[in-house]
Design a protein around this motif. Structure first.
Motif, PDB file in Angstrom:
ATOM      1  N   PHE A 133      39.717 -16.147  14.660  1.00 46.72           N
ATOM      2  CA  PHE A 133      39.900 -15.635  13.298  1.00 46.72           C
ATOM      3  C   PHE A 133      38.504 -15.403  12.711  1.00 46.72           C
ATOM      4  CE2 PHE A 133      40.627 -16.058   8.691  1.00 46.72           C
ATOM      5  CZ  PHE A 133      41.706 -15.199   8.536  1.00 46.72           C
ATOM      6  N   PRO A 134      38.046 -14.149  12.645  1.00 47.05           N
ATOM      7  CA  PRO A 134      36.669 -13.860  12.222  1.00 47.05           C
ATOM      8  C   PRO A 134      36.297 -14.426  10.856  1.00 47.05           C
ATOM      9  CG  PRO A 134      37.653 -11.934  13.246  1.00 47.05           C
ATOM     10  CD  PRO A 134      38.758 -12.936  13.094  1.00 47.05           C
ATOM     11  N   GLY A 135      37.291 -14.694  10.006  1.00 41.17           N
ATOM     12  CA  GLY A 135      37.009 -15.244   8.680  1.00 41.17           C
ATOM     13  C   GLY A 135      36.954 -16.753   8.643  1.00 41.17           C
ATOM     14  N   ALA A 136      36.891 -17.416   9.796  1.00 42.66           N
ATOM     15  CA  ALA A 136      36.885 -18.878   9.848  1.00 42.66           C
ATOM     16  C   ALA A 136      35.460 -19.419   9.761  1.00 42.66           C
ATOM     17  CB  ALA A 136      37.553 -19.373  11.122  1.00 42.66           C
ATOM     18  N   ILE A 137      35.274 -20.451   8.931  1.00 39.82           N
ATOM     19  CA  ILE A 137      34.002 -21.150   8.832  1.00 39.82           C
ATOM     20  C   ILE A 137      34.264 -22.649   8.785  1.00 39.82           C
ATOM     21  CG2 ILE A 137      32.805 -19.254   7.665  1.00 39.82           C
ATOM     22  CD1 ILE A 137      33.202 -20.691   5.035  1.00 39.82           C
ATOM     23  N   MET A 138      33.231 -23.430   9.063  1.00 40.39           N
ATOM     24  CA  MET A 138      33.347 -24.881   9.046  1.00 40.39           C
ATOM     25  C   MET A 138      32.902 -25.427   7.697  1.00 40.39           C
ATOM     26  SD  MET A 138      34.497 -25.447  12.064  1.00 40.39           S
ATOM     27  CE  MET A 138      34.287 -27.213  12.297  1.00 40.39           C
ATOM     28  N   ALA A 139      33.654 -26.378   7.153  1.00 37.09           N
ATOM     29  CA  ALA A 139      33.254 -27.029   5.906  1.00 37.09           C
ATOM     30  C   ALA A 139      32.017 -27.880   6.145  1.00 37.09           C
ATOM     31  CB  ALA A 139      34.393 -27.900   5.379  1.00 37.09           C
ATOM     32  N   ARG A 140      31.033 -27.734   5.273  1.00 37.39           N
ATOM     33  CA  ARG A 140      29.807 -28.530   5.307  1.00 37.39           C
ATOM     34  C   ARG A 140      29.527 -29.065   3.910  1.00 37.39           C
ATOM     35  NH1 ARG A 140      25.924 -26.944   9.546  1.00 37.39           N
ATOM     36  NH2 ARG A 140      26.789 -25.274  10.825  1.00 37.39           N
ATOM     37  N   GLU A 141      29.035 -30.265   3.821  1.00 35.89           N
ATOM     38  CA  GLU A 141      28.631 -30.788   2.523  1.00 35.89           C
ATOM     39  C   GLU A 141      27.552 -29.902   1.913  1.00 35.89           C
ATOM     40  OE1 GLU A 141      27.587 -34.916   2.322  1.00 35.89           O
ATOM     41  OE2 GLU A 141      29.296 -35.517   3.558  1.00 35.89           O
ATOM     42  N   GLY A 142      27.728 -29.587   0.627  1.00 33.03           N
ATOM     43  CA  GLY A 142      26.765 -28.750  -0.082  1.00 33.03           C
ATOM     44  C   GLY A 142      27.086 -27.272  -0.034  1.00 33.03           C
ATOM     45  N   MET A 143      28.000 -26.863   0.832  1.00 34.69           N
ATOM     46  CA  MET A 143      28.334 -25.445   0.951  1.00 34.69           C
ATOM     47  C   MET A 143      28.988 -24.941  -0.346  1.00 34.69           C
ATOM     48  SD  MET A 143      30.601 -23.601   3.955  1.00 34.69           S
ATOM     49  CE  MET A 143      32.186 -24.338   3.513  1.00 34.69           C
ATOM     50  N   VAL A 144      28.571 -23.759  -0.795  1.00 30.45           N
ATOM     51  CA  VAL A 144      29.135 -23.129  -1.990  1.00 30.45           C
ATOM     52  C   VAL A 144      29.669 -21.759  -1.602  1.00 30.45           C
ATOM     53  CG1 VAL A 144      28.692 -22.316  -4.337  1.00 30.45           C
ATOM     54  CG2 VAL A 144      27.476 -24.333  -3.465  1.00 30.45           C
ATOM     55  N   LEU A 145      30.914 -21.488  -1.998  1.00 30.00           N
ATOM     56  CA  LEU A 145      31.534 -20.199  -1.722  1.00 30.00           C
ATOM     57  C   LEU A 145      31.892 -19.517  -3.032  1.00 30.00           C
ATOM     58  CD1 LEU A 145      33.985 -21.212   1.167  1.00 30.00           C
ATOM     59  CD2 LEU A 145      31.666 -20.288   1.373  1.00 30.00           C
ATOM     60  N   GLN A 146      31.684 -18.217  -3.071  1.00 32.60           N
ATOM     61  CA  GLN A 146      31.980 -17.409  -4.258  1.00 32.60           C
ATOM     62  C   GLN A 146      33.285 -16.663  -4.045  1.00 32.60           C
ATOM     63  OE1 GLN A 146      29.517 -16.956  -6.952  1.00 32.60           O
ATOM     64  NE2 GLN A 146      31.202 -16.037  -8.094  1.00 32.60           N
ATOM     65  N   ILE A 147      34.152 -16.663  -5.067  1.00 27.08           N
ATOM     66  CA  ILE A 147      35.427 -15.954  -4.991  1.00 27.08           C
ATOM     67  C   ILE A 147      35.347 -14.743  -5.916  1.00 27.08           C
ATOM     68  CG2 ILE A 147      37.910 -16.086  -5.419  1.00 27.08           C
ATOM     69  CD1 ILE A 147      36.014 -19.292  -5.008  1.00 27.08           C
ATOM     70  N   PRO A 148      35.687 -13.567  -5.407  1.00 25.45           N
ATOM     71  CA  PRO A 148      35.686 -12.385  -6.277  1.00 25.45           C
ATOM     72  C   PRO A 148      36.775 -12.491  -7.337  1.00 25.45           C
ATOM     73  CG  PRO A 148      36.653 -11.865  -4.141  1.00 25.45           C
ATOM     74  CD  PRO A 148      36.077 -13.246  -4.021  1.00 25.45           C
ATOM     75  N   THR A 149      36.509 -12.006  -8.519  1.00 27.73           N
ATOM     76  CA  THR A 149      37.475 -12.066  -9.614  1.00 27.73           C
ATOM     77  C   THR A 149      37.815 -10.678 -10.103  1.00 27.73           C
ATOM     78  OG1 THR A 149      35.663 -12.333 -11.190  1.00 27.73           O
ATOM     79  CG2 THR A 149      36.709 -14.340 -10.374  1.00 27.73           C
ATOM     80  N   SER A 150      38.832 -10.632 -10.984  1.00 27.32           N
ATOM     81  CA  SER A 150      39.312  -9.387 -11.595  1.00 27.32           C
ATOM     82  C   SER A 150      39.820  -8.402 -10.562  1.00 27.32           C
ATOM     83  CB  SER A 150      38.204  -8.728 -12.428  1.00 27.32           C
ATOM     84  OG  SER A 150      37.747  -9.605 -13.429  1.00 27.32           O
TER      85      SER A 150
END
Length: 298
Positions: free
Chosen positions: A267-284
């Motif tokens: 699944f190309p959209g898969a990533i591993m959770a890491r402490e400190g990781m920040v992800l941005q979610i698009p809005t609107s």
């Protein structure tokens, strides 16, 4: 409207399951137990209060006075052991709204947080916290509205019960689904509903399929899922980013590197959770609804 006011982010403070796992072999992914935060405009949301909550609390000291909403999936120790060390909870003038489902034995989240801070387990009681703590008993299947933020809930398949969450804000969606065990013959309808078209799915991937079905030490019935099942859910629910989460304490950094590589190949959209990781979610951005909006199973 400023960029900050329209910002929807997820930050990971604790990504390890079962027991804190510090040491030289877990440095890259982290050893703190579950805790993530979300910032939806000016709203602060926290999910689970493992040892990662202490790290989060220290970062919040520069922002006081503050208001936050803390959601518990359940009260197994790895998901609540950080709460007695949440420094902003001891500071007068802070406000925290605390949410959790009533346990099978009838106890509320307030009672369970109180019990873990009683002698002989802890030196001071819950009542020593000077922040304004407001407790809410939630019913899985009913949404929670915090102004324009909607938090949807559903029951999960876990010993002693657990709750999965989905946060919706300005067209963005994040599903937080831990701890849960997949079914042998089908995908869980509740999990699919929470994950539907999500920008980010944070999913309990404690084991590999090989560990789960091990002939010598099987993990069937332990209440957790695998990264292979996470991929199936992400594909079926049309998820954009899958976050492999709740790492087994026995999985060192090199092992998790291998899991991450295999998961991203599936699944190309898969990533591993890491402490400190920040992800941005698009809005609107409007989300299409191809799943039922009120379908739950128990």
């Amino acid at each position: 409207m400023s960029r900050i006011e329209n910002q929807f982010t997820v930050q990971f403070w604790g990504v390890r399951g079962s027991i804190p796992s510090p040491g030289p072999h877990t440095v890259r992914y982290g050893g703190n137990t579950p805790c993530i935060s979300m910032q939806a405009g000016d709203k602060r949301l926290v999910f689970d209060a493992g040892t990662g909550l202490h790290v989060l609390g220290q970062s919040w000291l520069r922002q006081m006075p503050l208001e936050g909403h803390i959601f518990f999936t359940h009260s197994h120790w790895d998901h609540m052991q950080g709460f007695p060390f949440f420094t902003p909870g001891f500071v007068k003038g802070n406000d925290f709204h605390i949410y959790g489902a009533i346990a099978p034995d009838g106890s509320t989240i307030e009672q369970r947080l109180n019990d873990q801070m009683l002698h002989p387990n802890f030196p001071v009681p819950l009542q020593i916290m000077q922040a304004n703590l407001k407790f809410y008993d939630i019913r899985p299947g009913q949404p929670i509205h915090i102004d324009d933020v909607t938090v949807e809930t559903a029951p999960l398949n876990h010993p002693g019960e657990a709750v999965g969450y989905r946060v919706n804000w300005r067209g963005g969606a994040v599903a937080y689904i831990t701890d849960t065990e997949h079914f042998p013959d089908r995908l869980d309808d509740n999990v699919l509903w929470l994950a539907r078209n999500a920008d980010i799915l944070v999913y309990d991937s404690t084991y590999t399929d090989e560990e789960y079905h091990s002939p010598k030490t099987p993990k069937i019935g332990w209440g957790h899922s695998t990264w292979q099942e996470a991929v199936k859910v992400a594909q079926a629910a049309n998820v954009k980013t899958l976050v492999i989460y709740h790492h087994d304490p026995a999985h060192n950094d090199d092992f998790l590197d291998c899991v991450g590589q295999q998961a991203s190949e599936k699944f190309p959209g898969a990533i591993m959770a890491r402490e400190g990781m920040v992800l941005q979610i698009p809005t609107s951005v409007a989300l299409s609804e191809s799943f039922p909006v009120s379908k739950f199973s128990t």
